[in-house]
Design an enzyme around this catalytic site. Structure first.
Site, mmCIF file in Angstrom:
data_model
loop_
_atom_site.group_PDB
_atom_site.id
_atom_site.type_symbol
_atom_site.label_atom_id
_atom_site.label_comp_id
_atom_site.label_asym_id
_atom_site.label_seq_id
_atom_site.Cartn_x
_atom_site.Cartn_y
_atom_site.Cartn_z
ATOM 1 N N ALA A 174 0.825 -1.209 0.000
ATOM 2 C CA ALA A 174 0.000 0.000 0.000
ATOM 3 C C ALA A 174 0.859 1.257 0.000
ATOM 4 C CB ALA A 174 -0.942 -0.003 1.201
ATOM 5 N N GLU A 199 9.773 4.267 6.947
ATOM 6 C CA GLU A 199 9.661 2.869 7.353
ATOM 7 C C GLU A 199 10.391 2.703 8.676
ATOM 8 O OE1 GLU A 199 9.218 -0.765 8.258
ATOM 9 O OE2 GLU A 199 8.266 -0.182 6.345
ATOM 10 N N ASN A 253 5.332 -6.466 5.996
ATOM 11 C CA ASN A 253 4.779 -7.805 5.809
ATOM 12 C C ASN A 253 4.658 -8.174 4.338
ATOM 13 O OD1 ASN A 253 4.337 -8.867 8.392
ATOM 14 N ND2 ASN A 253 2.539 -7.588 8.668
ATOM 15 N N GLY A 278 2.993 -14.343 0.178
ATOM 16 C CA GLY A 278 3.149 -15.413 -0.800
ATOM 17 C C GLY A 278 3.105 -14.993 -2.250
ATOM 18 N N GLY A 279 2.923 -13.695 -2.525
ATOM 19 C CA GLY A 279 2.959 -13.228 -3.903
ATOM 20 C C GLY A 279 1.700 -13.455 -4.710
ATOM 21 N N ARG A 313 -10.610 -19.268 4.166
ATOM 22 C CA ARG A 313 -9.701 -19.387 5.311
ATOM 23 C C ARG A 313 -10.418 -19.592 6.631
ATOM 24 N NH1 ARG A 313 -5.574 -14.453 3.658
ATOM 25 N NH2 ARG A 313 -4.303 -15.660 2.197
ATOM 26 N N GLU A 326 -3.834 -2.789 5.107
ATOM 27 C CA GLU A 326 -4.288 -3.508 6.286
ATOM 28 C C GLU A 326 -4.529 -2.615 7.486
ATOM 29 O OE1 GLU A 326 -3.074 -7.443 8.982
ATOM 30 O OE2 GLU A 326 -1.703 -6.708 7.442
#
Length: 501
Positions: free
Chosen positions: A49, A69, A77, A82-83, A329, A467
């Site tokens: 993001a 950062e 993260n 997992g791409g 999930r 997120e």
């Protein structure tokens, strides 16, 4: 308002007396602030993001863009995910002959997964920008796996592509490099101490420059003014154990997490302390592909992407299947965690597929090398190694193979189009969910403006993406949609800032 307010103290305040007890007075301050530095757009966080928002803000011509950062590396993260990337009508999907997908089809799946709590308008806007985000990544140099587009859990179409090496670092590296080429400045080890809010406007931040995680006494304090926008793109809070326990006491505190240790949510908490509205903080998702035999994110997500499609899951307690391996999930995590011994300790289920179907597959080789999976030459060896009732295990495999031939699953309704007839030798791993993603966070409008909880109107110059926001996915997020949301909201927020400025 710029005085230090520890996020741990705020988290404790939430636990003790509710949010309102922790909020400071928010009266407008008079006089002129002292600033050590000024920029036009300040981005907090360097994951999907943050990198997308920064790159698009730069391309919108918004002036000087600075990304902060707190950790020692770029990516957050996002770099270790997992791409996976859900993109309706992506080129690989169309080449496979799948022409009946659309953003609306994706949103339909997400609304089901959200259990009535998802934001359909927000999800629609995100899905409609999926191709824009895909092309942004491709233009930045992100490589995707050739001819790879599959249907992942909870989706009704094959629309999930994946980066070449199966990691989010494939995206973050290229987006960072693109931003650096275009003049964006990135600074590591900059910890956000507080926001500076005057009246209904966030004017800047107090930053601990030279911060060394996790020592909050390191570095020096400076004030940075943001003339046009502060964008919160700081991720979730799954590593803030006190806050996790406060907002969702039902969440098993022994569960490991997939997030890096810096995912503690202090930026979100600081924004809340300045009036930002929190939503859905108790909706914390577990990833059903976690392995108890490795820490953190690990290789299990890559390996189990094979298992869920081709193989099967069985309980070590009775040797039987116990779930639809391709469900979403929340459904799978709930089913997995029911597998417990009489004393309540986890009875880690087994997941396995055919070893010889994947010669030279890096996912298999890494998992076997690091002993989060094992090669077994027979069902007898599997039963002995993991203490599974052999007779029932054999019967379960026989039933699975019969179901593969018929392409039906009468027990759990699993889609069997990718399932394989199982035959030894097998790759077998143990599985147990890990805390993975926060569906809750700062409430924004559709365009990414953070809302004030007292007025339900936007806080001027404060935006959020990814997120750190809440109220988008509802009760459960589908696989491959975090990358989608973060990248697209970076595009959307940059357009919002230009319009507001």
């Amino acid at each position: 308002m710029s005085n230090r307010r520890s996020f741990l103290k705020l988290g404790a305040g939430i636990a003790a007396g509710g949010l309102s007890a922790s909020m400071p007075a928010l009266a407008a301050r008079e006089g002129t602030q002292h600033w050590d530095e000024e920029v036009d757009v300040l981005v907090i966080g360097s994951g999907f993001a943050g990198l997308s928002a920064a790159l698009n803000a730069q391309r919108q011509g918004l002036g000087k863009v600075l990304v902060l950062e707190k950790m020692q590396v770029i990516g957050g993260n996002s770099a270790i995910n997992g791409g996976w990337f859900a993109v309706p009508k992506n080129p690989i999907q169309l080449a496979q002959g799948i022409s009946d997908d659309s953003p609306a089809e994706l949103v339909k799946d997400q609304m089901i997964s959200g259990r009535g709590m998802a934001n359909e308008a927000m999800l629609t806007q995100i899905a409609e920008h999926a191709l824009d985000a895909y092309h942004m990544c491709e233009d930045a140099g992100v490589e995707f796996r050739k001819n790879f587009n599959i249907q992942v859990g909870g989706h009704n179409k094959a629309r999930a592509i994946r980066s070449k090496h199966g990691t989010g670092g494939d995206y973050t590296t290229k987006l960072y490099e693109a931003g650096a080429r275009e003049g964006i400045e990135y600074r590591l080890q900059h910890y956000i101490e507080d926001f500076i809010r005057v009246g209904d406007e966030v004017q800047g931040v107090v930053v601990r420059r030279g911060y060394r995680f996790p020592d909050q006494k390191t570095g020096e304090l400076i004030r940075i003014k943001a003339n046009k926008a502060v964008i919160c793109a700081s991720g979730g809070f799954t590593r803030n154990m006190a806050l996790r326990a406060a907002v969702d006491p039902s969440l098993d505190p022994t569960l490991d997490g997939t997030n890096h240790l810096g995912a503690t949510g202090e930026v979100m908490l600081s924004a809340m302390a300045h009036g930002a509205l929190p939503v859905h903080l108790d909706m914390i998702q577990t990833g059903h592909w976690g392995s108890p035999d490795e820490g953190g994110f690990g290789w299990s997500v890559a390996l189990l992407s094979i298992s869920w499609h081709e193989g099967m899951a069985v309980s070590v307690l009775d040797g039987k299947r116990f779930m639809n391996e391709r469900a979403d999930r929340l459904t799978c995590s709930t089913a997995i965690m029911k597998n417990r011994y009489p004393d309540g300790t986890p009875a880690y289920p087994l997941v396995f597929f055919n070893h010889d179907d994947h010669p030279g597959d890096d996912r298999v080789m890494r998992a076997l090398r690091d002993e989060m999976a094992w090669k077994v030459d027979s069902l007898e060896e599997m039963a002995e190694k993991f203490n599974v009732p052999l007779a029932q295990l054999k019967l379960s495999v026989k039933e699975h193979n019969e179901n593969v031939k018929k392409r039906i699953d009468p027990l759990f309704g699993r889609k069997m189009d990718t399932a394989q007839i199982l035959k030894a030798p097998f790759v077998v791993s143990r599985v147990w969910p890990k805390v993975h993603y926060c569906m809750g966070g700062l409430k924004t409008d559709l365009d990414g403006r953070v809302l004030d909880g007292r007025t339900m109107t936007p806080i001027k110059k404060l935006y959020a993406a990814g997120e750190v926001t809440g109220g988008v996915h509802g009760r459960a997020r589908l696989s491959s949609t975090s990358c989608l949301e973060c990248l697209t909201m970076g595009i959307i927020v940059s357009k919002t800032i230009k319009a507001d400025a």
